[in-house]
Design an enzyme around this catalytic site. Structure first.
Site, PDB file in Angstrom:
ATOM      1  N   LYS B 158      30.289  67.733 -12.284  1.00 25.33           N
ATOM      2  CA  LYS B 158      31.485  68.532 -11.535  1.00 25.33           C
ATOM      3  C   LYS B 158      30.855  69.470 -10.933  1.00 25.33           C
ATOM      4  O   LYS B 158      30.293  70.339 -11.788  1.00 25.33           O
ATOM      5  CB  LYS B 158      32.393  68.805 -12.755  1.00 25.33           C
ATOM      6  CG  LYS B 158      33.541  67.671 -13.040  1.00 25.33           C
ATOM      7  CD  LYS B 158      34.355  68.252 -14.147  1.00 25.33           C
ATOM      8  CE  LYS B 158      35.068  69.285 -13.781  1.00 25.33           C
ATOM      9  NZ  LYS B 158      35.711  69.957 -15.114  1.00 25.33           N
ATOM     10  N   ARG B 190      29.264  67.132  -3.141  1.00 26.94           N
ATOM     11  CA  ARG B 190      29.157  66.123  -3.819  1.00 26.94           C
ATOM     12  C   ARG B 190      27.651  65.691  -3.671  1.00 26.94           C
ATOM     13  O   ARG B 190      26.914  64.914  -4.629  1.00 26.94           O
ATOM     14  CB  ARG B 190      29.958  64.978  -3.594  1.00 26.94           C
ATOM     15  CG  ARG B 190      31.499  65.377  -4.121  1.00 26.94           C
ATOM     16  CD  ARG B 190      32.298  64.073  -3.978  1.00 26.94           C
ATOM     17  NE  ARG B 190      32.542  63.903  -2.642  1.00 26.94           N
ATOM     18  CZ  ARG B 190      33.613  63.646  -2.036  1.00 26.94           C
ATOM     19  NH1 ARG B 190      35.149  63.739  -2.740  1.00 26.94           N
ATOM     20  NH2 ARG B 190      33.760  63.142  -0.900  1.00 26.94           N
ATOM     21  N   SER B 228      31.403  64.914  -8.446  1.00 28.21           N
ATOM     22  CA  SER B 228      32.848  65.285  -7.703  1.00 28.21           C
ATOM     23  C   SER B 228      32.597  66.941  -7.748  1.00 28.21           C
ATOM     24  O   SER B 228      31.921  67.535  -8.404  1.00 28.21           O
ATOM     25  CB  SER B 228      34.023  64.905  -8.821  1.00 28.21           C
ATOM     26  OG  SER B 228      33.786  65.790  -9.997  1.00 28.21           O
ATOM     27  N   ALA B 229      33.606  67.465  -6.742  1.00 21.64           N
ATOM     28  CA  ALA B 229      33.498  68.730  -6.528  1.00 21.64           C
ATOM     29  C   ALA B 229      35.153  69.353  -6.467  1.00 21.64           C
ATOM     30  O   ALA B 229      35.847  68.545  -5.884  1.00 21.64           O
ATOM     31  CB  ALA B 229      33.014  69.067  -4.767  1.00 21.64           C
ATOM     32  N   SER B 335      36.716  56.331  -9.576  1.00 16.80           N
ATOM     33  CA  SER B 335      36.841  57.438  -8.601  1.00 16.80           C
ATOM     34  C   SER B 335      36.115  57.271  -7.136  1.00 16.80           C
ATOM     35  O   SER B 335      35.373  56.182  -7.091  1.00 16.80           O
ATOM     36  CB  SER B 335      36.326  58.575  -9.309  1.00 16.80           C
ATOM     37  OG  SER B 335      35.091  58.621  -9.397  1.00 16.80           O
TER      38      SER B 335
END
Lengths: 358, 358, 358, 358
Positions: B158, B190, B228-229, B335
């Site tokens: 993350k 990402r 993910s960002a 995701s």
């Protein structure tokens, strides 16, 4: 009789170029086209106009090749579109042609088409509709040359729902309707036509039926119907597919029951029912349904509580991907709404396979 | 070290009752909880607040059991949520605990957690981010006791994206950013963290990297990262899973590459990579991606042109159903967003399986 | 008694920083907070969790300032959230405080709060609910010190709907319910509570009421209620606002009837009813409704046939923009669902205005 | 020349019955139809096919009345559709006819239509496009008989965006494009055509222009253009409306600038600019824009962060309701995307009013 199935891919609802090319190169004789069943990329709801756009576009193309009008085409060709290509589903149409041919020696794909009389608003979703559909199914079966009801594997029915205009007109006459909610009439309409198929094919007994079981007693069902209800119709159109001893060609059809939207094994069962394997599949026609209570194999899904995306879209996305994971082909006919079409949570899947000339 | 994975189902983003029961009956010792990775039933977009609601709810529960504050819990437990339970995906969390245990004799599931320093806005999506992530990945690998990089199978990262506030602050300083579009910064963010993983694990060579390849040269990638960002972070958090000779317990992890969202066979490959079969799977962590150009195995899909439903939602619905068709379990972590995570169109899938005590 | 209304803007459902600052600088005494009514940026549907997230966040903040638990706050403060900030609507809350004050000399804003007993499933949407709500409304009116029912201008009611769990439990007991469809129970639940308000305030006669008129005979209605139904409640909560001779402060409330969602003039009528002008408006509370049949002043709208966006979202977007075009302030409470709240197509609008100390 | 504007309501994208009746009763002479501008009930995005369906349906109707083909109609009639009837917006078309008439004595509504040559992919969104549009605007102005640029009040421009096919072809040639993202090309395409209008009408100086200002320097703009970009075009079509001394009839046009989407007063300003009042308005053509940063008059809106509903839909819903609150008529042309069309956050609104014969 010989029935052929030509899959045409579409880049938009009005993209008829693939069929145009098939006609140009002689693959399809436009005079032999009897039905078009396909998926368009709308939302599948009341404001999905991609179905009408596709019908008009295909009718104009065929009319041009036949030197006639689009209205004349609409009288000779049956069009069935389901909106909604969620997930990997690919917009396409399967164009069915009917031509003369000698019997293949073994049962082969046959198609019978029938239409009912117009229905009054007070008949929609009632036993009156069940009976006229059942009668039309029997005619379609006879036309297809299918002797044994067990050889019927896929009956596509389009029928009327109660539009606001029909409801207003009926009220003015003092007629009683199953509901005065247009969207709420869909389950009754789809359910009554499905029970009409079930009755004609002997899947339910007549004395088990009555107005009060329609869209209510879900233990009564057919496993071979795929029914829809739309505001553009006053009567019901029936396309009945099965295998007939008098048919020629190299295609056959079979069906199976999907236990739920992730039942991948049902694809092979449907192919086997037609005498083939998943590698032989030409076209698939299936219904997608939310699991009862939204719970799939003990896991809560959120499709029934999602206010942004209708549950039918979730269900179609799921089933389409699962079928494509088996066949590698995402140009599949998957639609929603399964009242009296298999037991609750279950759904029908039909497969046309190439079995070769006998 | 012994890592255990406890799957808890959720009836809403704030439903922590399943974990509460596990704590009450002794299945989970709240002092041993180190990470929570789960799916919530939001839309997965910028206005998806189900992730924050779930984090707060779980933190409050754990805090109550530990007699501390939710802020203190947030410092000791890593939370990773992906919004969007399209199709059959089921809202759930996998709660990871870490306890003391003797080595199992064979390699078993190990987990290392590391955080980077805060990043300046001008570092987000650049080689600076690649380097700090790579360093953190090496620390996490060491913490996990994993000697061979080939034993690393799943690295969840993350990191920050560029928020409007960060962009404004950087502009005031005259700093140069990779983009001034907040949503447009996600691929860079990402991508840079994924390349950091690739660099640390030896999947790409350092001299092949540079600011100009990030989110552009898609031939450079890792096959084990899931990045993910988000706007709530200033630094990067790394959860690294693999198999270590010093680990105990009965779990192991493996991974495979999904050729596309209907690649059902990848599930078995991931399980086999961990030394088990699909029947042994405890948890799956996968990325869903749209096919390049929207075309899947020669068929046009409509996920990239749909203005009503984001393509990530179509992709997650598809992959979730395909995986559930193999395992029967739709409580899967799927995701979206795969920059530098496998080749274009492909995506990583990791599986934790129960291999037993050696 | 003196009632003050503090509008706090929110950057997310859990953004309580504005209220935190008001407490810190002494503008708001947390011990005096009695109610919070606001809009959150969810979809307003069954899967909108922004309301619960906001409640938990505000309760935690107030608890911290009072040195108590969030559960204790939930017992002393009434929370009402409507999800859906379509168009220009701005996420916000109006925090109501109640303090001691001498009467102003003229009637001023007063607030009474009451709760009913828990309702059994078979009472939801029936005359039993009408009666318990009517009784609670009378208590709230008395608590507010309002003598004349004509001085009551806004009654916010939250009550239970029929959840799947309640339906299952009732069926097991053989109890009869108004419907077995959870979403379908909302009109009955909102309608019964609205008729309870109408009965208590003398807007309808008791002998005109009966189980069979609820959600059916839309000629019976109140013009001051704003009711909602949710699955998280077992009883009904009533917040009754009006003007009382015993109240102090500088606020007063009035209301008007919106002829439709583009009735801009109703804003001034509501302000005038409170003794002020649109420039004096502090807060607005309104209901948005689709026009009957979707037809607005002879023009067809598409809000009722839109399968992508619920009609309530279209209606709220429309009314919110129209009100903001008059007041310049888009932090307005606009919610949907108007059964027995004004005549069909019409809707209530209440305005709190600053009229000064007498 | 005399230009008349006939508003036809539509019950669906293919509902041409209102125009059919106007032709049948002599209200509209099909030979005089030169342009159709309307709103359809799609989502307004890349997968909105209601525009194409409406074009085909109207072309077929007009072709039938003229005894020609729909292709021939498409060559003589300009069609402009905007998808998206959010909120109260009503699907409709304004059919423009051009006939011979003596000058009215005072300036009256005039219309000029022009098309540019096809643009190469590398010209889209560049100064090349600005120049060819500017030239076409001058031609259209001359055709309309408008001497003074200040008498031009509404210029509708449709031009090409960069489709995936155009991008691939250009790359193969090694041509440089403003962007290789199809959706990302829209701002450049809409911006370049707007600047072409601004240049032709003297709203910006030529030496202030250059490739690097397009879609970037938003202080350069026109206040009378309404531009759109679509994948179905290779050239630009210009419909220029203004008041000409040589025109007859009883209509005139004016325009104003909307300060934001709740600027109700702009409606009266636009009508006054045409020499009338809001009661005289026949048709309105406006652009809806999100407020800069999403903040409207100090209040945060959520339209820019909503992942379920595109901000253009929120903006159209808002402006449509505000305009209808003034005029009572929700059959309004409101579309989105305002690059170089008024200052950021502002937007153009044009009104055709009936001013009577002089």
């Amino acid at each position: 009789m010989r029935i052929d199935a030509h899959k045409v891919l579409m880049n938009s609802p009005n993209d008829v170029s693939a069929l145009d090319r098939m006609i140009a190169d002689g693959t399809v004789d436009p005079r032999e086209i009897v039905a078009v069943i396909g998926k368009t990329e709308g939302n599948g709801g009341a404001n999905d106009f991609t179905r009408g756009f596709a019908t008009l576009s295909f009718a104009l193309l065929i009319a041009r090749h036949l030197g006639t009008s689009s209205d004349a085409v609409l009288k000779r060709v049956a069009f069935v579109w389901s909106g909604g290509t969620e997930g990997v589903l690919s917009p396409h149409a399967t164009v069915f042609t009917r031509s003369e041919a000698a019997p293949a020696g073994a049962k082969r794909l046959a198609l019978g088409i029938a239409v009912t009389r117009d229905l009054a608003a007070e008949e929609v979703g009632t036993m009156a509709e069940v009976h006229v559909v059942a009668e039309a199914v029997r005619h379609a079966q006879a036309e297809a040359g299918i002797v044994d009801a067990a050889d019927v594997h896929y009956v596509q029915v389009k029928g009327p729902l109660l539009t606001p205009a029909m409801i207003a007109e009926a009220r003015a006459r003092g007629a009683r309707l199953v509901t005065t909610d247009p969207n709420g009439s869909k389950p009754y309409a789809r359910g009554a036509t499905a029970l009409g198929v079930a009755l004609a094919l002997g899947e339910v007994e007549e004395d088990a039926l009555g107005d009060d079981v329609i869209a209510r007693d879900m233990d009564l069902y057919t496993t071979v119907a795929n029914t829809s209800a739309g505001g553009e119709l006053k009567n019901c159109e029936i396309l009945l597919f099965g295998n007939a001893p008098t048919a020629g060609g190299d295609l056959a059809i079979g069906h199976a029951v999907l236990a739920d939207v992730v039942d991948a094994a049902a694809v092979a069962r449907a192919a086997a029912s037609a005498g083939g394997t998943t590698a032989d599949i030409v076209s698939i026609f299936a219904k997608a349904e939310a699991p009862p209570g939204g719970v799939l194999r003990g896991r809560r899904t959120t499709m029934l509580s999602d206010a942004d995306i209708n549950y039918e879209r979730h269900a179609r996305a799921s089933l389409g991907a699962v079928i494509a994971s088996v066949t590698g082909d995402s140009a599949i006919f998957v639609s929603g709404g399964t009242e009296h079409q298999c037991a609750p949570g279950e759904a029908p899947i039909a497969a046309i396979v190439r079995v070769g000339t006998a």
